[in-house]
Structures are given as structure tokens and as C-alpha cells.
Design an enzyme around this catalytic site. Structure first.
Site, mmCIF file in Angstrom:
data_model
loop_
_atom_site.group_PDB
_atom_site.id
_atom_site.type_symbol
_atom_site.label_atom_id
_atom_site.label_comp_id
_atom_site.label_asym_id
_atom_site.label_seq_id
_atom_site.Cartn_x
_atom_site.Cartn_y
_atom_site.Cartn_z
ATOM 1 N N LYS A 106 0.839 -1.191 0.000
ATOM 2 C CA LYS A 106 0.000 0.000 0.000
ATOM 3 C C LYS A 106 0.881 1.250 0.000
ATOM 4 C CE LYS A 106 -4.336 -1.514 0.413
ATOM 5 N NZ LYS A 106 -5.470 -1.088 -0.439
ATOM 6 N N ASP A 141 -0.444 -0.546 -4.545
ATOM 7 C CA ASP A 141 -1.852 -0.149 -4.567
ATOM 8 C C ASP A 141 -1.944 1.278 -4.041
ATOM 9 O OD1 ASP A 141 -4.573 0.083 -4.539
ATOM 10 O OD2 ASP A 141 -4.931 -1.464 -3.033
ATOM 11 N N LYS A 219 -13.311 -8.107 -7.665
ATOM 12 C CA LYS A 219 -13.651 -8.524 -6.306
ATOM 13 C C LYS A 219 -15.078 -9.056 -6.327
ATOM 14 C CE LYS A 219 -10.454 -5.215 -4.239
ATOM 15 N NZ LYS A 219 -10.229 -4.129 -3.259
#
Length: 336
Positions: A106, A141, A219
Site C-alpha cells: 500500500k 496499490d 472482487k
């Protein structure tokens, strides 16, 4: 579609580390007959978005999933936006304990400076090299945090520090920005929110996704279920990474079902999130072995579910019950 549930149990699970701004993951398990589905849309989502998650939970509770074409899937490990001092142990465990050879990191966390992202990626690369995993892939991400100009500059820096990035996930907010970015950099671009939050995607909208994406993140739960996500993958026609939505091991099965059913699976899946849970709803937490997860479905353990339910205060249980009623009504109206 079954639009009623036989039982609904709100729950809260503590996380091992702060992730997505929280240390407590809340949601509801819904039962239809003898099966359960997980419904845990994030609190800030509106009822139409949350109703799509509910559609997936009802699909799961009905057992209405396609047949798998593989028995296990590769998964990536995940490194939250932590200080470099906390990163090393996570990466070491990911490689030596879980056997993962892809690390998702991240970056672009609100309130953090870019230098923190650089230091985090440098630590990941250093640990991978030191533990004999120099060939491991690093992906980042960004959650749409950067402008096109920022992304174009910063991804070049991060790719240099990482010795190559597999791809950058949602570096900018809009599909138009991502399409522009793709013309400026060599790092492949993956689209997540640009698909997940878009609702129903018309053919012209899919053209915009194709212009923006080298890879598409799918997802199953946020997209309304495994079958819907599988159909979307076929319509988009881009390489796919299947990812989860900070699920318990009950909900994680939906992502596994999608990854297991895809005709082609060229990227490690973002389903290795069990390490982020300090408690679970199942007797065992789904954790990678040799970098893979089996395509399985786990039922909740009654004692663990009761413990997770007890963590919620009365006002939060009422909040989730009211939200469930509203979202069932949205599905009845056919607006999600």
C-alpha cells in the site's frame, strides 16, 4: 433470487494491524437454509453499493457458484502502509512461512509523504533480496490517491527502487486519468475502483476500462457475486487479478470461487489477507501454504461467531440490522 434471510448475525473482528483506517472489521453473516454468506460493505458506502455486496452474500448463502476449474490459486501477501521498521517481519513471514512470491504494498496513504512510500518499497526489496526471494514480484496499490502528474513521476521512482513493478493498482481516481497515465509510463496499470464502484457497466463503459487498464482487479463480493464477476471478466477481456475485500474466512471463499472458476488466471490473487485478522469466524483462518490457497468454502464456527457478535455494541447491531432491511428493499426494487 432469494431476497429473505433465515438468520442475520452482525459481527466485529479485530485486525492485527490498522488497515484501511480501522482496527475492527464489522459485517453481518446471513443464513439461507443451512448455508451462510458474508455481508460486510464498508460503513461509508451508500445503500445501492451495499446492496450489491448483499446480492453476493445471498448468492453465497444459496450455494449458487460455478464449478471450479482448479483446486488452488496463487496469492500475494499484503503490506499495509506501515513504517519500514514494521515491514521487514511481514515480508519475511510472507516468504518463509506462507511461501508467497508476490508482495502487494500500500502506498499513497492519506497523511503520509511520498518519502514514506519510497522507504517502504526499499525495505520490501531489501528483505526479499536478503531472504533469497530476489525474483519475487512487487505490486503497489495507490487507491486513486495521485494526480496523473504525481503518478507519472512517482511510479518511475518506485519502479526503480523495487527493481521493477508488476503493476500499479488504481494510481489515479478516474478511468480517463488512468488512460492518460498509461501513455506516459512503462509500469502496467491495474484498475480496481474504476470497475468496482461503477455499478452496471455498459459496453461503452467497458471500452473506457480497456483504455485505462492493463490488468483489471475483480472482487466477487463488491461486484455483486461470483457469477456476475465471472461474466464481467469475460466481457472486459483483460488479464484479471482476483482480490478480496478484507473478508473473514467465510467471505474469502467468494474470491476463491471466482479465482477457481476463471478460465485463465495469470496473476497471483489478492486473497492472502488472513494475516490481517486477529480473530476469525471459522475454526481455522485461510492462510497461504506454498504461496497458494485451496478453493474451499468454510462454515462459521458457532463459538467464534458468538464471540465476534458479542464485540458489537447494541447501537452497532441496530445500525447493521436497519442497513440490512434497507438494502434488501433496494434489491427488491431492482436498483442495485
Amino acid at each position: 433470487m432469494t431476497l429473505t434471510v433465515d438468520e442475520a448475525v452482525p459481527f466485529a473482528l479485530p485486525l492485527s494491524r490498522r488497515f484501511r483506517g480501522t482496527t475492527l472489521r464489522e459485517g453481518v453473516l446471513v443464513r439461507v437454509g443451512d448455508r451462510w454468506g458474508e455481508w460486510a460493505p464498508f460503513p461509508e458506502y451508500d445503500d445501492v453499493t451495499a446492496a450489491r455486496w448483499l446480492r453476493a452474500a445471498l448468492e453465497q448463502a444459496r450455494g449458487d457458484w460455478p464449478d471450479a476449474v482448479r483446486s488452488s490459486v496463487p496469492v500475494n501477501a499484503i503490506v499495509p502502509a506501515l513504517d519500514p521498521a514494521e515491514v521487514g517481519a511481514l515480508v519475511l513471514d510472507a516468504v518463509q512461512v506462507d511461501g508467497c512470491t508476490t508482495i502487494k504494498v500500500k502506498v499513497g496513504e492519506p497523511g503520509q509523504v511520498f518519502a514514506a512510500d519510497v522507504a517502504r518499497i526499499a525495505e520490501v526489496r531489501a528483505v526479499l533480496d536478503a531472504c533469497g526471494a530476489a525474483e519475487a514480484l512487487i505490486r503497489v496499490d495507490v487507491n486513486g490517491a495521485w494526480t496523473v502528474e504525481e503518478a507519472a513521476e512517482r511510479l518511475v521512482v518506485l519502479a526503480d527502487v523495487a527493481l521493477g513493478l508488476e503493476y500499479a493498482e488504481q494510481p489515479c481516481t478516474t478511468l480517463a486519468e488512468l488512460a492518460d497515465l498509461r501513455t506516459r509510463i512503462d509500469v502496467p496499470v491495474a484498475v480496481d475502483e474504476g470497475v468496482r464502484l461503477a455499478g452496471e457497466l455498459s459496453d461503452p463503459a467497458l471500452d473506457a476500462v480497456r483504455d485505462a487498464a492493463d490488468v483489471v482487479i475483480l472482487k466477487a463480493i463488491p461486484l455483486g457475486g461470483v457469477r456476475r464477476a465471472l461474466e464481467l471478466a469475460e466481457r472486459i477481456g483483460r488479464p484479471v487479478t482476483v482480490s478480496g475485500s478484507l473478508d473473514s474466512s467465510v467471505g474469502l471463499a467468494a474470491g476463491l470461487a471466482l479465482a477457481g472458476a476463471l478460465p485463465d488466471l495469470g496473476h497471483a490473487c489478492g486473497l492472502g489477507t488472513g494475516r490481517l485478522l486477529a480473530a476469525d469466524l471459522t475454526a481455522r483462518t485461510l492462510l497461504p501454504e506454498d504461496g497458494r490457497l485451496s478453493v474451499v468454502r468454510l462454515a462459521p464456527d458457532p463459538d467464534r461467531l458468538a464471540s465476534a457478535a458479542a464485540l458489537l455494541a447494541d447501537d452497532r447491531r441496530g445500525w447493521w440490522a436497519a442497513r440490512l432491511d434497507r438494502c434488501l428493499a433496494v434489491l427488491e426494487e431492482g436498483t442495485a
